[in-house]
Design a protein around this motif. Sequence first.
Motif, PDB file in Angstrom:
ATOM      1  N   SER A 247     -15.303 -17.129   3.209  1.00  0.00           N
ATOM      2  CA  SER A 247     -14.037 -16.574   2.720  1.00  0.00           C
ATOM      3  C   SER A 247     -12.918 -17.589   2.761  1.00  0.00           C
ATOM      4  CB  SER A 247     -13.624 -15.368   3.564  1.00  0.00           C
ATOM      5  OG  SER A 247     -14.267 -14.242   3.097  1.00  0.00           O
TER       6      SER A 247
ATOM      7  N   GLU B 215       1.950 -10.722 -11.740  1.00  0.00           N
ATOM      8  CA  GLU B 215       0.802  -9.958 -11.274  1.00  0.00           C
ATOM      9  C   GLU B 215       0.078 -10.624 -10.122  1.00  0.00           C
ATOM     10  OE1 GLU B 215      -0.964 -10.081 -14.975  1.00  0.00           O
ATOM     11  OE2 GLU B 215       0.730  -8.937 -15.736  1.00  0.00           O
ATOM     12  N   VAL B 216       0.356 -11.902  -9.934  1.00  0.00           N
ATOM     13  CA  VAL B 216      -0.429 -12.649  -8.953  1.00  0.00           C
ATOM     14  C   VAL B 216       0.299 -12.759  -7.621  1.00  0.00           C
ATOM     15  CG1 VAL B 216      -1.308 -14.956  -8.498  1.00  0.00           C
ATOM     16  CG2 VAL B 216      -1.637 -13.936 -10.706  1.00  0.00           C
TER      17      VAL B 216
ATOM     18  N   ILE C 168      -9.174  -6.206 -14.868  1.00  0.00           N
ATOM     19  CA  ILE C 168      -9.822  -6.960 -13.799  1.00  0.00           C
ATOM     20  C   ILE C 168     -10.746  -6.035 -13.034  1.00  0.00           C
ATOM     21  CG2 ILE C 168      -9.443  -8.365 -11.781  1.00  0.00           C
ATOM     22  CD1 ILE C 168      -6.632  -8.837 -12.795  1.00  0.00           C
ATOM     23  N   GLN C 169     -11.932  -6.433 -12.839  1.00  0.00           N
ATOM     24  CA  GLN C 169     -12.871  -5.609 -12.085  1.00  0.00           C
ATOM     25  C   GLN C 169     -12.741  -5.924 -10.619  1.00  0.00           C
ATOM     26  OE1 GLN C 169     -16.506  -6.686 -13.994  1.00  0.00           O
ATOM     27  NE2 GLN C 169     -16.984  -4.550 -14.216  1.00  0.00           N
TER      28      GLN C 169
ATOM     29  N   ARG D  39      -8.318 -15.929  -5.679  1.00  0.00           N
ATOM     30  CA  ARG D  39      -9.107 -14.733  -5.914  1.00  0.00           C
ATOM     31  C   ARG D  39      -9.729 -14.691  -7.277  1.00  0.00           C
ATOM     32  NH1 ARG D  39      -7.246 -10.856  -2.311  1.00  0.00           N
ATOM     33  NH2 ARG D  39      -5.340 -11.601  -1.384  1.00  0.00           N
ATOM     34  N   TYR D  40      -9.156 -15.429  -8.222  1.00  0.00           N
ATOM     35  CA  TYR D  40      -9.552 -15.222  -9.602  1.00  0.00           C
ATOM     36  C   TYR D  40     -10.703 -16.142  -9.971  1.00  0.00           C
ATOM     37  CZ  TYR D  40      -5.501 -12.376  -9.901  1.00  0.00           C
ATOM     38  OH  TYR D  40      -4.606 -11.387  -9.673  1.00  0.00           O
TER      39      TYR D  40
ATOM     40  N   HIS E  45     -12.156  -9.994  -3.361  1.00  0.00           N
ATOM     41  CA  HIS E  45     -11.402  -9.719  -2.145  1.00  0.00           C
ATOM     42  C   HIS E  45     -11.807 -10.716  -1.093  1.00  0.00           C
ATOM     43  CE1 HIS E  45      -9.138  -6.002  -2.755  1.00  0.00           C
ATOM     44  NE2 HIS E  45      -9.989  -5.828  -3.735  1.00  0.00           N
ATOM     45  N   LEU E  46     -10.836 -11.319  -0.456  1.00  0.00           N
ATOM     46  CA  LEU E  46     -11.144 -12.261   0.603  1.00  0.00           C
ATOM     47  C   LEU E  46     -11.108 -11.538   1.925  1.00  0.00           C
ATOM     48  CD1 LEU E  46      -8.927 -15.179  -0.579  1.00  0.00           C
ATOM     49  CD2 LEU E  46     -11.381 -15.022  -0.704  1.00  0.00           C
TER      50      LEU E  46
ATOM     51  N   LEU F  95     -12.820 -12.144 -16.429  1.00  0.00           N
ATOM     52  CA  LEU F  95     -12.049 -12.548 -15.261  1.00  0.00           C
ATOM     53  C   LEU F  95     -12.203 -11.515 -14.148  1.00  0.00           C
ATOM     54  CD1 LEU F  95     -10.339 -14.981 -14.899  1.00  0.00           C
ATOM     55  CD2 LEU F  95      -8.337 -13.608 -15.355  1.00  0.00           C
ATOM     56  N   GLU F  96     -12.526 -11.978 -12.967  1.00  0.00           N
ATOM     57  CA  GLU F  96     -12.749 -11.075 -11.856  1.00  0.00           C
ATOM     58  C   GLU F  96     -11.813 -11.420 -10.722  1.00  0.00           C
ATOM     59  OE1 GLU F  96     -17.554 -10.624 -12.406  1.00  0.00           O
ATOM     60  OE2 GLU F  96     -16.709 -11.809 -10.781  1.00  0.00           O
ATOM     61  N   GLU F  97     -11.505 -10.385  -9.959  1.00  0.00           N
ATOM     62  CA  GLU F  97     -10.701 -10.631  -8.772  1.00  0.00           C
ATOM     63  C   GLU F  97     -11.564 -10.312  -7.558  1.00  0.00           C
ATOM     64  OE1 GLU F  97      -7.117  -8.471  -8.603  1.00  0.00           O
ATOM     65  OE2 GLU F  97      -6.697  -9.044  -6.541  1.00  0.00           O
TER      66      GLU F  97
ATOM     67  N   LYS G  93      -4.102 -18.025  -1.247  1.00  0.00           N
ATOM     68  CA  LYS G  93      -4.989 -16.867  -1.263  1.00  0.00           C
ATOM     69  C   LYS G  93      -4.804 -16.064  -2.538  1.00  0.00           C
ATOM     70  CE  LYS G  93      -5.775 -16.004   3.612  1.00  0.00           C
ATOM     71  NZ  LYS G  93      -4.885 -16.962   4.280  1.00  0.00           N
ATOM     72  N   ASP G  94      -3.590 -16.076  -3.073  1.00  0.00           N
ATOM     73  CA  ASP G  94      -3.364 -15.308  -4.290  1.00  0.00           C
ATOM     74  C   ASP G  94      -4.073 -15.943  -5.468  1.00  0.00           C
ATOM     75  OD1 ASP G  94      -0.097 -15.045  -3.023  1.00  0.00           O
ATOM     76  OD2 ASP G  94      -1.614 -13.470  -3.041  1.00  0.00           O
TER      77      ASP G  94
ATOM     78  N   ARG H   7       1.116  -6.305  -3.655  1.00  0.00           N
ATOM     79  CA  ARG H   7       1.507  -6.562  -5.032  1.00  0.00           C
ATOM     80  C   ARG H   7       2.574  -5.592  -5.469  1.00  0.00           C
ATOM     81  NH1 ARG H   7      -2.896  -9.092  -7.342  1.00  0.00           N
ATOM     82  NH2 ARG H   7      -3.318 -10.761  -5.872  1.00  0.00           N
TER      83      ARG H   7
ATOM     84  N   TRP I 297      -3.252 -15.163 -19.951  1.00  0.00           N
ATOM     85  CA  TRP I 297      -2.449 -13.940 -20.119  1.00  0.00           C
ATOM     86  C   TRP I 297      -1.921 -13.419 -18.782  1.00  0.00           C
ATOM     87  CZ3 TRP I 297      -4.253  -9.872 -17.402  1.00  0.00           C
ATOM     88  CH2 TRP I 297      -5.578  -9.973 -16.966  1.00  0.00           C
ATOM     89  N   LEU I 298      -2.529 -13.874 -17.669  1.00  0.00           N
ATOM     90  CA  LEU I 298      -2.065 -13.446 -16.350  1.00  0.00           C
ATOM     91  C   LEU I 298      -0.772 -14.179 -16.007  1.00  0.00           C
ATOM     92  CD1 LEU I 298      -4.935 -13.379 -13.744  1.00  0.00           C
ATOM     93  CD2 LEU I 298      -3.415 -11.541 -14.329  1.00  0.00           C
TER      94      LEU I 298
ATOM     95  N   HIS J 205     -18.599 -10.920 -16.330  1.00  0.00           N
ATOM     96  CA  HIS J 205     -17.994  -9.918 -17.208  1.00  0.00           C
ATOM     97  C   HIS J 205     -16.541 -10.256 -17.488  1.00  0.00           C
ATOM     98  CE1 HIS J 205     -21.568  -7.683 -16.233  1.00  0.00           C
ATOM     99  NE2 HIS J 205     -21.312  -7.926 -14.964  1.00  0.00           N
TER     100      HIS J 205
ATOM    101  N   LYS K  28     -14.277  -6.375  -7.269  1.00  0.00           N
ATOM    102  CA  LYS K  28     -15.602  -6.593  -6.716  1.00  0.00           C
ATOM    103  C   LYS K  28     -15.507  -6.533  -5.216  1.00  0.00           C
ATOM    104  CE  LYS K  28     -19.331  -7.845  -9.007  1.00  0.00           C
ATOM    105  NZ  LYS K  28     -19.356  -8.615 -10.196  1.00  0.00           N
TER     106      LYS K  28
END
Lengths: 702, 301
Positions: free
Chosen positions: A512, A531-532, B296-297, A686-687, A698-699, A694-696, A682-683, B286, A526-527, A692, B299
């Motif tokens: 992690s 949002e981050v 965003i999925q 995550r990406y 969790h750390l 862009l995924e986020e 850390k922000d 956030r 687009w992000l 599938h 996971k």
Amino acid sequence: HLDYDNSENQLFLEEERRMSFTGFRCLEISRWLICGLIGVLTGLIACFIDIVVEKVARYKYEAIKQNIERFTEVGGLSISLILWAVLNFSFVMVGSILVAFFEPVAAGSGIPQIKCYLNGVKIPRVVRLKTLVIKVCGVICSVIGGLAVGKEGPMIHSGAVVAAGVSQGRSTTLKKDLMIFEYFRRDTEKRDFVSAGAAAGVSAAFGAPVGGVLFSLEEGASFWNQMLTWRIFFASMISTFTLNFFLSISHNNTGDLSNPGLINFGRFESENLNYNLYEIPLFIAMGAIVLGALFNFLNYWLTIFRIRYVHRPCLQVMEAMLVAAVTASVSFTMIYFSNDCQPLDSEHAEEYPLQLFCADGEYNSMATTFFNTPEKSVRSLFHNQPGTYNPLTLGLFTITYFFLACWTYGLAVSAGVFIPSLLIGAAWGRLCGIWLASLASIWADPGKYALIGAAAQLGGIVRMTLSLTVILVEATGNVTYGLPIMLVLLTAKIVGDYFQEGLYDIHIKLQSVPFLHWEAPATSHWLTTREVMSSPVTCLNRIEKVGTIVDVLSNTSTNHNGFPVVVQPSKLCGLILRSQLIVLLKHKVFVELAGSRLTRRKLQLKDFRDAYPRFPPIQSIHVSQDERECLMDLTEFMNPTPYTVTQETSLPRVFKLFRALGLRHLVVIDDANRVVGLVTRKDLARYHLGKHGLEELHLAQT
Amino acid sequence: MSLRGNCLIFVFFVINICAFVNCDEGTSLDSGDQVRPDSPGLPRVPSSLLVDSFVPLSLMSSFPEDLEISNHCLELLSIFSQRYSDYVKCLVPAARPVRVCTKCYSGYGSLLNAYMNISSDQMGPSNESCRDSLMRSDRLMLVYVLFSNMQDLWEKSNCDFCITEKFQGVNNETTHFMKNLNQTLSCFEKYQQGNHTELCKNCKSSYKGLNELYSSMEKTLCIDVEDAMNMTRILWSKNFNCSMPRGETVAVIAVSSFMLFLPIIFYLSSFLHSEQKKRKLIHPKRMKSYSSLMNIQDKRS
């Protein structure tokens, strides 16, 4: 995390004003001196490891060999098996106890930890003297204990620790301060030296100075300038030269500089081992063999199992001992049941030939691969004459060693994975060469295919492209093989990346660690920052009450390290770090005491540097009730010009800024210069670009 | 003089002219033609002139003196050629089984002697060095190359370990070894017919003694001893099949399966007994109003 960005507060400006031009020149010269010293020390450590391993391993192999020879005729070979297993697991037990109980961070090869450090993430205790000592002893014990490991990976870690220690001019563990190099006691300088140390480590391990420089470049990419490259190259060269020189002394031919690294691939003569154009597709096909990806996959699930269920130190030690015992018994059983007997080649005078049940004058050929240190086996696979190895022997050896190596990596021992992968690859590469020669009756020298196989396997496991190519080319001493090796490594990386990441990256992710890759994931423009970022932000006023500061720092639910400093109403005027606040609290730099402080000296940058790198935790700072009401003025100590972005900035832009400048905190402001959020590593980490889109992720908390 | 005298002079002239013509032919011979079968190393000289000593012809005196090879040197050369041919005559039959050291050491000694004479720095009776005229006058350097080959063979065979100083004879160690070898071989011969198990049993002690003697000589071996030992070993292991059989397979399998079983037990027990270490996830703070999070999925690892 490393605070690479320099805090240009007033103290810093004062110091710069005070320093004369000669002062700066002295600094530059001392940087070069330190790099040279790093090279020498790393070379000496590598030399020490090599000599000790050689000497002690000789005793162990001699003992086992005599025992086997004694019992071959009269029976009782199971006693030899038990002896071998006992010797193995006793050495490994010592090494594993050192690592599991005293310093768990020294486990593994250390390359993932150094990659993180160069990326900007400081895993705790990774560059301490204690870690170095345990790592060196651990690697010696693991290699002598006969595990399927190499001693080259830990060299990189050792080099980095040496660099981190030497460049500070003091040792916190030993509580000695030499009062030199005080200018370098901050993260900016230390990180540059650690890059030099890692490069020196690679160069000592493989005899590849340029490969070492490129390794540091590949990992700590963005903070590059020419002088730094030059200094790193200097450190690498000195390191390999020192190792070479001292090893030649220990082999009693001083001045014969033929051991540039711990692993010596032997000379590849260009006349004998040329390759033709039609062989290049064959090489690429060998690169596409996905054994590396399979290794990573199996190791990934094994590591997850270990993290979940085998996390107590005594269990880890027991696991390591079991692996050692099983390695011994598997090797012994394979040697016992092998019928492959070959007469001894005259070049193999230094190995330990086992006759076992062969005719007199012939020796068990399975023993020449199993009953030897892995480096010598790799060398034999590269250089022996065609016909030395039986295909069946090689095939069985490949399969067995593959599973052993996969099982061994991830144990609580200090060990690398370079040599086992090279050995596995050399074995199946040689097998391919033999098969090709029998199939097409073209003259295919199996040694050449062994080299290509080794490169393919190593590339498939670690997925390092640039630095690994150069390391292998330098280690073989022949640029002719540069093109095939590069093609093979590229193929292995492309094919392997389809399945999963490299071994080191997998382990980094499993711990992690918020690791930032070279670029932001594609399709993430687009992000936006809105949002981050993390919001709301804990800010501090420019003149703040001590009680508030102490409460903010003691808040265990949010472990912040950087606080934007605002003036009313929430307009940004600076950034201050937790470490700086703690030093201020320790020295009680309060506004009310300013009067009495005139008698004491003013706080200088030196006081911050003295507290570096182990700043005391907030719990150890005692603040009385009266003192809580005092005010503290942060103007002099904060960074008055932190980097900022607006809310509309896209993710790749922020990422680039972060990575290129080595930031730790990035303040997000709106159009009225008010603080709205804070972006930390850390922000951003995550990406990921998953299957599938862009995924986020969790750390987990570490 | 009378007719007899004239005839003698005429005959003398004819002989000289023939010799002169043959001399020309001789120098343009290809290799392989007109070679005497038992002297391969000999320089190409017309056969009419081939005797033990070279007689300088009166015709040769028309050549400048610098190119002339003195009598003394030619004599040394002929001695060298004779000894060379003798040595090779001894060597080749001793090729298999290899006995080049014990059989031909005296030949090598005399060859070495002859070569030393040619290549020494001493001046001959006519005050010239034979080394320069015989060995350094052309790019072929035949004498040197031929001798180097022989010397190479001698060094590679390590014959110095078997032969005493100054090529007097075979040294004690080697004779002792050969005696033991003969004993073992005679033992083999005695039990050769019939079942080999008897041979294995009865000759085992002398074979073992031979092996031990060989290992004690490991560093000071010459090729004769090495080859003899090899042949004996091949006889013992391959022909008579006396090698040790694989006993106690069962014990080895038992111990190794026990060792392989232990990790399985270990992993099973740790799986069943240890509590699984759960990971606490960090939830990011956030601003909640943005719905683009749909793309965003999440996971959960």
